[in-house]
Design an enzyme around this catalytic site. Sequence first.
Site, PDB file in Angstrom:
ATOM      1  N   LYS A   1      50.327  40.224  37.291  1.00  0.00           N
ATOM      2  CA  LYS A   1      50.533  41.478  37.354  1.00  0.00           C
ATOM      3  C   LYS A   1      49.744  42.298  38.519  1.00  0.00           C
ATOM      4  O   LYS A   1      50.415  43.305  38.845  1.00  0.00           O
ATOM      5  CB  LYS A   1      50.279  42.446  35.864  1.00  0.00           C
ATOM      6  CG  LYS A   1      48.657  42.341  35.573  1.00  0.00           C
ATOM      7  CD  LYS A   1      48.510  43.051  34.244  1.00  0.00           C
ATOM      8  CE  LYS A   1      47.212  42.552  33.672  1.00  0.00           C
ATOM      9  NZ  LYS A   1      46.096  42.099  34.318  1.00  0.00           N
TER      10      LYS A   1
ATOM     11  N   ARG B   1      43.278  48.011  27.950  1.00  0.00           N
ATOM     12  CA  ARG B   1      43.166  46.648  27.584  1.00  0.00           C
ATOM     13  C   ARG B   1      42.868  46.406  26.173  1.00  0.00           C
ATOM     14  O   ARG B   1      42.982  45.372  25.383  1.00  0.00           O
ATOM     15  CB  ARG B   1      41.974  45.960  28.262  1.00  0.00           C
ATOM     16  CG  ARG B   1      41.842  45.178  29.597  1.00  0.00           C
ATOM     17  CD  ARG B   1      42.447  43.949  29.789  1.00  0.00           C
ATOM     18  NE  ARG B   1      41.723  43.022  30.652  1.00  0.00           N
ATOM     19  CZ  ARG B   1      41.766  42.966  32.113  1.00  0.00           C
ATOM     20  NH1 ARG B   1      42.224  44.092  32.495  1.00  0.00           N
ATOM     21  NH2 ARG B   1      41.024  42.125  32.475  1.00  0.00           N
TER      22      ARG B   1
ATOM     23  N   ARG C   1      37.341  33.656  42.156  1.00  0.00           N
ATOM     24  CA  ARG C   1      36.658  34.607  41.385  1.00  0.00           C
ATOM     25  C   ARG C   1      35.811  33.816  40.173  1.00  0.00           C
ATOM     26  O   ARG C   1      36.153  33.091  39.794  1.00  0.00           O
ATOM     27  CB  ARG C   1      37.487  35.707  40.636  1.00  0.00           C
ATOM     28  CG  ARG C   1      37.814  36.974  41.667  1.00  0.00           C
ATOM     29  CD  ARG C   1      39.009  37.648  41.307  1.00  0.00           C
ATOM     30  NE  ARG C   1      38.978  37.844  39.519  1.00  0.00           N
ATOM     31  CZ  ARG C   1      39.986  38.420  38.957  1.00  0.00           C
ATOM     32  NH1 ARG C   1      41.011  39.130  39.569  1.00  0.00           N
ATOM     33  NH2 ARG C   1      39.886  38.660  37.831  1.00  0.00           N
TER      34      ARG C   1
ATOM     35  N   ARG D   1      38.398  34.684  28.718  1.00  0.00           N
ATOM     36  CA  ARG D   1      39.218  35.900  28.732  1.00  0.00           C
ATOM     37  C   ARG D   1      40.472  35.732  27.836  1.00  0.00           C
ATOM     38  O   ARG D   1      40.934  36.589  27.437  1.00  0.00           O
ATOM     39  CB  ARG D   1      39.658  35.745  30.336  1.00  0.00           C
ATOM     40  CG  ARG D   1      38.564  36.191  31.137  1.00  0.00           C
ATOM     41  CD  ARG D   1      39.029  35.908  32.682  1.00  0.00           C
ATOM     42  NE  ARG D   1      39.718  36.857  33.115  1.00  0.00           N
ATOM     43  CZ  ARG D   1      40.397  36.567  34.556  1.00  0.00           C
ATOM     44  NH1 ARG D   1      40.189  35.483  34.793  1.00  0.00           N
ATOM     45  NH2 ARG D   1      41.072  37.683  34.950  1.00  0.00           N
TER      46      ARG D   1
HETATM   47  P1  AMP Z   1      40.967  41.775  36.066  1.00  0.00           P
HETATM   48  O1  AMP Z   1      40.921  41.637  37.499  1.00  0.00           O
HETATM   49  O2  AMP Z   1      41.918  42.774  35.592  1.00  0.00           O
HETATM   50  O3  AMP Z   1      41.357  40.515  35.397  1.00  0.00           O
HETATM   51  O4  AMP Z   1      39.477  42.295  35.258  1.00  0.00           O
HETATM   52  C1  AMP Z   1      38.517  41.333  35.616  1.00  0.00           C
HETATM   53  C2  AMP Z   1      37.356  41.689  34.627  1.00  0.00           C
HETATM   54  O5  AMP Z   1      36.916  43.189  34.635  1.00  0.00           O
HETATM   55  C3  AMP Z   1      37.798  41.415  33.261  1.00  0.00           C
HETATM   56  O6  AMP Z   1      37.339  40.096  32.576  1.00  0.00           O
HETATM   57  C4  AMP Z   1      36.825  42.236  32.321  1.00  0.00           C
HETATM   58  O7  AMP Z   1      35.573  41.593  32.294  1.00  0.00           O
HETATM   59  C5  AMP Z   1      36.849  43.465  33.275  1.00  0.00           C
HETATM   60  N1  AMP Z   1      37.679  44.749  33.004  1.00  0.00           N
HETATM   61  C6  AMP Z   1      38.950  44.904  33.862  1.00  0.00           C
HETATM   62  N2  AMP Z   1      39.623  45.884  33.255  1.00  0.00           N
HETATM   63  C7  AMP Z   1      39.088  46.069  31.964  1.00  0.00           C
HETATM   64  C8  AMP Z   1      39.250  46.826  30.818  1.00  0.00           C
HETATM   65  N3  AMP Z   1      40.441  47.850  31.104  1.00  0.00           N
HETATM   66  N4  AMP Z   1      38.473  46.812  29.809  1.00  0.00           N
HETATM   67  C9  AMP Z   1      37.516  46.335  29.795  1.00  0.00           C
HETATM   68  N5  AMP Z   1      37.201  45.281  30.630  1.00  0.00           N
HETATM   69  C10 AMP Z   1      37.851  45.427  31.891  1.00  0.00           C
END
Ligand code: AMP
Length: 223
Positions: free
Chosen positions: A20, A93, A167, A178
Amino acid sequence: MSGNANIVANILLGAPGSGKGTQAKRLVETFSLTHLSTGDILRDAVSKGTEIGLRAKAIMAEGKLVDDDTVNGLVFARLLDETSDVLFDGYPRTLQQAQALEDFLSSKGMALGSVVLVDVPQEVLEARVVGRRVCSNNACGAIYHLESKPPKQAGVCDLCGSPLKHRSDDTAEAFQSRMGEFHSTFQPLLGFYKHRPNFRSVDGNRAPELVFESLRHVFGERA
Ligand code: AMP
């Protein structure tokens, strides 16, 4: 600022590794949307060492979710400053975030646009995440994969020449955490949106160009 009531908020839903983020980058260019990735906003806070960043750092490294109030607060502050329609990537989320977003949008006279799920089977996701490499320059943020989309020169971004990084939450261990988080929060979230007339699902287990064609079609319906 009290917010621009003409704003339409679109949502891209999908598991970690569903693609995404890659698709969101292309969609925002095609449809002139603002890309609001909560992962990027939080990583930016971590790299700047802000108070929220300091709190979020360890939670993110473990692959856990940052608390709803913190994330909602960051998102709503950004929405109040927006002048164009947005595409959320990684938000909402949780069911609580979805409900809070709904309340926020209606309180500001803003509208919910398309809600689109990029659907990818679980067994495909881990390989995608563990092999992912991202540009360390936040302003660039290009995404690679060691097998399916390697950079021309190992470890270096094709677009801006910055070093690529793995990352800390893209390791196999953090991925399991996750996915655990994702499963416990995703079904209620999907339940919240899936019967809406503006909900669509696209098959994300295809070449990125084909996934993008489907998404372009879905977003084009509403343009
Ligand atoms: P992502 O890049 O979207 O995979 O997000 C990386 C990390 O940021 C996630 O594993 C969470 O720790 C945190 N994170 C991102 N978006 C959210 C959200 N909407 N709610 C809570 N934690 C988030």
